[in-house]
Design an enzyme around this catalytic site. Structure first.
Site, PDB file in Angstrom:
ATOM      1  N   ASP A 189       0.810  -1.224   0.000  1.00  0.00           N
ATOM      2  CA  ASP A 189       0.000   0.000   0.000  1.00  0.00           C
ATOM      3  C   ASP A 189       0.837   1.265   0.000  1.00  0.00           C
ATOM      4  O   ASP A 189       0.319   2.353  -0.262  1.00  0.00           O
ATOM      5  CB  ASP A 189      -0.925   0.011   1.225  1.00  0.00           C
ATOM      6  CG  ASP A 189      -2.007  -1.042   1.115  1.00  0.00           C
ATOM      7  OD1 ASP A 189      -2.474  -1.279  -0.010  1.00  0.00           O
ATOM      8  OD2 ASP A 189      -2.377  -1.631   2.146  1.00  0.00           O
TER       9      ASP A 189
ATOM     10  N   MET B 259      -6.246  -3.222  -5.089  1.00  0.00           N
ATOM     11  CA  MET B 259      -6.233  -3.114  -3.628  1.00  0.00           C
ATOM     12  C   MET B 259      -5.897  -1.688  -3.180  1.00  0.00           C
ATOM     13  O   MET B 259      -5.333  -0.903  -3.938  1.00  0.00           O
ATOM     14  CB  MET B 259      -5.250  -4.127  -3.054  1.00  0.00           C
ATOM     15  CG  MET B 259      -5.644  -5.561  -3.367  1.00  0.00           C
ATOM     16  SD  MET B 259      -4.719  -6.796  -2.427  1.00  0.00           S
ATOM     17  CE  MET B 259      -5.856  -7.078  -1.078  1.00  0.00           C
TER      18      MET B 259
ATOM     19  N   ARG C 218      -7.278   0.281   0.635  1.00  0.00           N
ATOM     20  CA  ARG C 218      -8.487   0.684   1.387  1.00  0.00           C
ATOM     21  C   ARG C 218      -8.529   2.194   1.594  1.00  0.00           C
ATOM     22  O   ARG C 218      -9.555   2.827   1.390  1.00  0.00           O
ATOM     23  CB  ARG C 218      -8.519  -0.007   2.757  1.00  0.00           C
ATOM     24  CG  ARG C 218      -8.824  -1.466   2.688  1.00  0.00           C
ATOM     25  CD  ARG C 218     -10.300  -1.777   3.023  1.00  0.00           C
ATOM     26  NE  ARG C 218     -10.623  -3.099   2.526  1.00  0.00           N
ATOM     27  CZ  ARG C 218     -11.605  -3.358   1.655  1.00  0.00           C
ATOM     28  NH1 ARG C 218     -12.392  -2.426   1.201  1.00  0.00           N
ATOM     29  NH2 ARG C 218     -11.812  -4.584   1.226  1.00  0.00           N
TER      30      ARG C 218
END
Lengths: 385, 385
Positions: A135, A178, A180
């Site tokens: 991330d 991906m 969040r």
């Protein structure tokens, strides 16, 4: 007394988490460390259960296989720790005569790293961090190992899907990746662009509040102009009020299951615009696909493992290895050590300079920053149309 | 009079459709063919619009790039043809002095191939087929080019995801792969198995009616036994009454959008079993991912292009190139020509011998048949737990 070193993996794997493990073990050996080199089986949970794998007795050849091994070769853990677990871990480390602990992970793992360091300070046990996340949301450092390979995965995937969509044509294709809260991965799809105005046509990230009406008008305009439209979205897109874009499919007590945002948006395009659409969700393959491993990312992961091992064996504690960007062209970074307090649970989002003002794309500045990490430029494919 | 040859792509691309194009062009040149070598831009639609790319004037080096190019380098078409279109196409072919047409595609394209051959018979124009489909549902032949690479993609993807799921662990992970009516691709995930009882744990294909209660009890039992469960499902799973497993998300007149079956089943596992689950849908990347191109598939695609070119230039018409399996170990196939009437719109499903009696797996016989096509065996990864 023979002392040992222990590597602990936390959070989701990346394509290079095992490369950092390799770097840590190799560097420890190179320094002539005479103790045992352990890996905790399944992260901090494995420490608490005293489950340790002996990595130090592996041959160099066997260890080198770590470089090409997806997921985590010693398992990893997502079990949240309770306050009392840290003291218990310190006792276990003492019992096993562990002198240094290397914790590989993201924000959550660095939080655990800082807490464990605090309880280990009086025991003379060093606790250092190795950054790892697809991330790319760890603060202070330029980027974390794991991101470059996941970025390359997204770029490769979107580049090839865009050619498929154009060849068939499919009309509107939405690729969900991906992420969040941070849009670094969705942003990396911009590396797939061959020319200005090329696919991906739209990129939506959680940092910009998502407006469905604006999205529909963006798609509609591009469809009228180009025919086929490739859209990349972060799984964690949020509406202006902070709610998820895809309505929850199931809620019961604390359990909640959100629908896939890509699927939701494809449905929206079909039902509201009457344009054929479909969605793709390569999902967790993006963090374990070895065919998309970035050579730059892999080499840096090895270096970060070695740097953290050096720091710990030198008696430093409470620091995380990191990289500071010196130049993007030619690409160059220098190593740094970051006090772990600075990165504990801190979440680094895409800065405004990397986001287009319209909130549906990233900037050239981002692309210049990202490309060397993914080591990806779209190949020069054959085309006769 | 200078005569020409024309290649036409139909249906969705594969990772090796351009390899067949390369094979056809190279063989045509090798035979000393003096005319032009065209590719129709965007399939039969391009023929009707008289849009032709000149492939023959490319250098050998430029042509070789086709081998590594995803999607279709001349575009492809899914536009359904009307009965009168065939006569129009024959006129256009005559006008452009095209002596031979090679149509690359699946059942639908072979149907068009047979119809075009019929109207071209009196004109002395040869029309031959090159098989191509990731779904592997063309009849008579052992397998079609495109399938091996898509099978390798699924095997690679599931192999790596299974390691991720085991390392984290994730509990239940459902991977949805393409395949509306035929389960050949979902079945290929069995190649990812390292040992008996290894992941993927369950494989569901459209050939076996899907029973949700049986699925839930399969997952529940495996979760209790192993902890993490990897499930592979074909997008086209059907209930015993023939309806889709995922309810339609949107229906309006003839337009219909089914939900993703993987997403639907993950929700079911969460809501009914209370077990954490997620779904992945690599989707159309499975047919255009060059990192998953099977070397065997690529070489056979080149051969099929060459074989069809030979047949057409020899004056044969209404035949499709194909492969007949001689042996699986060592792998060996021989070339064959199939009358196109035998494969027009015929859909070949997984035979009973390839399906487990319980309807939730494939047999070793299937694995032995499939492995040489994908040229895939899971690598010997490092593991310390």
């Amino acid at each position: 007394m023979m002392e040992s070193i222990l590597v602990v993996h936390g959070g989701a794997p990346t394509a290079v988490i095992n490369a950092s493990l390799y770097g840590a073990v190799r560097q420890t050996r190179r320094r002539g460390f005479r103790g045992r080199i352990y890996g905790a089986i399944h992260g901090t949970g494995g420490v608490l259960e005293e489950r340790f794998a002996d990595l130090g007795s592996s041959s160099e050849e066997a260890l080198r296989r770590l470089l090409d091994t997806p997921a985590s070769a010693i398992g990893t853990s997502r079990t949240p720790l309770e306050a009392e677990d840290y003291g218990r871990m310190a006792e276990i480390l003492k019992k096993h005569q562990i002198r240094a602990v290397l914790m590989t992970g993201g924000n959550g793992t660095m939080d655990a790293c800082g807490r464990l360091k605090a309880v280990c300070a009086d025991e003379g046990i060093s606790v250092c961090g190795i950054p790892k996340t697809i991330d790319n949301d760890i603060g202070v450092i330029d980027h974390a190992p794991g991101y470059g390979s996941a970025a390359r995965f997204v770029a490769q995937c979107v580049s090839e899907i865009a050619l498929d969509v154009r060849a068939l044509p499919i009309h509107v294709c939405i690729v969900e990746v991906m992420g969040r809260n941070a849009g670094w991965l969705a942003a990396a799809s911009a590396l797939a662009r061959r020319e200005e105005g090329g696919a991906p046509d739209l990129i939506y990230v959680p940092e910009a509040a998502f407006d469905e009406e604006k999205f529909l008008s963006d798609v509609s305009a591009l469809h009228a102009q180009k025919g086929d439209v490739v859209v990349v979205v972060s799984e964690g897109l949020k509406r202006p009020d902070g709610s998820t874009v895809a309505p929850p499919l199931f809620v019961s007590g604390r359990a909640r299951y959100d629908g896939d945002v890509g699927n939701h948006l494809a449905k929206l395009v079909i039902s509201r615009l009457g344009i054929k659409a479909r969605s793709e969700k390569p999902g967790i393959w993006g963090r374990c696909c070895m065919a998309a491993q970035s050579p730059v990312d892999r080499e840096e992961a090895v270096r970060m493992g070695a740097l953290a091992a050096d720091a710990a064996l030198d008696g430093r504690s409470g620091v995380m290895a990191g990289l500071r960007r010196l130049s993007s062209d030619p690409y160059s970074c220098e190593e740094m050590l970051v006090p772990v307090e600075q990165v504990m649970l801190e979440e680094r989002l895409l800065p405004p300079a990397f986001l287009s003002p319209a909130g549906n794309d990233v900037t050239e500045e981002f692309v210049a920053w990202c490309r060397p990490l993914a080591a990806y430029t779209p190949p020069d494919y054959a085309s006769y149309f």
